[in-house]
Design an enzyme around this catalytic site. Structure first.
Site, PDB file in Angstrom:
ATOM      1  N   CYS A  36      41.354  77.862 -40.678  1.00  0.00           N
ATOM      2  CA  CYS A  36      42.400  76.844 -40.778  1.00  0.00           C
ATOM      3  C   CYS A  36      43.032  76.550 -39.424  1.00  0.00           C
ATOM      4  CB  CYS A  36      43.436  77.266 -41.808  1.00  0.00           C
ATOM      5  SG  CYS A  36      42.743  77.292 -43.489  1.00  0.00           S
ATOM      6  N   CYS A  50      44.546  81.262 -41.561  1.00  0.00           N
ATOM      7  CA  CYS A  50      43.430  82.084 -41.093  1.00  0.00           C
ATOM      8  C   CYS A  50      42.744  81.394 -39.910  1.00  0.00           C
ATOM      9  CB  CYS A  50      42.432  82.293 -42.235  1.00  0.00           C
ATOM     10  SG  CYS A  50      41.523  80.786 -42.702  1.00  0.00           S
ATOM     11  N   GLU A  87      45.461  74.494 -46.435  1.00  0.00           N
ATOM     12  CA  GLU A  87      45.643  73.776 -45.175  1.00  0.00           C
ATOM     13  C   GLU A  87      44.554  72.721 -44.975  1.00  0.00           C
ATOM     14  OE1 GLU A  87      46.539  78.196 -44.130  1.00  0.00           O
ATOM     15  OE2 GLU A  87      45.397  77.092 -45.636  1.00  0.00           O
ATOM     16  N   HIS A 115      40.699  75.787 -48.585  1.00  0.00           N
ATOM     17  CA  HIS A 115      42.018  76.381 -48.392  1.00  0.00           C
ATOM     18  C   HIS A 115      43.073  75.274 -48.435  1.00  0.00           C
ATOM     19  CE1 HIS A 115      40.739  80.338 -46.211  1.00  0.00           C
ATOM     20  NE2 HIS A 115      39.997  80.087 -47.266  1.00  0.00           N
TER      21      HIS A 115
END
Length: 156
Positions: A89, A86, A58, A56
């Site tokens: 993260c 999410c 992040e 992801h």
């Protein structure tokens, strides 16, 4: 916390990174870590191209920032991301001890900063970042809608 001009400038960069993800046919999410007004890590979604569910935006930005400062703790840093983080993260944000999370669009399916759950408000967890949502949200939502509309059109 109020939004300021620095938040807008950094979120514009996160949205630029999100557009890079879209060009790679990845969900358009971009993120950057800022410390003392300087970008020290940035990334965009790449789980498909990297065959990595943890890739992801992040996580990628946090990894680069941590490598740059040679410390897994990013104390005093801010994370800017074009979509609400999410649970995975947010876990990484907590472990990195990031001080502030600024996101553009809320995520009604997996958002862990208030949309579905708010892990930062859980008293039993040991780190609580400041969270600011809605910075350039309309631009982020438009980018996501366009991406998914184009993806649906390709399938027909």
């Amino acid at each position: 916390m109020e939004k300021n001009s620095e938040d807008i400038i950094f979120m514009q960069r996160a949205l630029h990174l999100a557009r890079q993800a879209a060009l790679m046919d990845e969900v358009p999410v971009g993120a950057l870590v800022v410390c003392d007004g300087q970008i020290i890590g940035e990334g965009f979604n790449q789980p498909i191209s990297q065959s990595d569910p943890t890739a992801h935006a992040e996580i990628r930005a946090i990894r680069i920032a941590s490598e740059r400062v040679k410390n897994y703790r990013l104390i005093g840093c801010s994370l800017y991301v074009s979509l609400e983080p999410c649970c995975m993260c947010v876990g990484a944000i907590m472990h990195a001890r990031i001080k502030r999370v600024v996101f553009a669009a809320p995520d009604s399916k997996t958002g862990a900063c208030g949309s579905v759950v708010n892990l930062f408000s859980e008293d039993r967890l040991n780190h609580h970042a400041q969270v600011i949502g809605g910075i350039l949200a309309e631009e982020s939502v438009a980018l996501l809608r366009q991406f998914f509309a184009e993806r649906r059109a390709k399938k027909t």
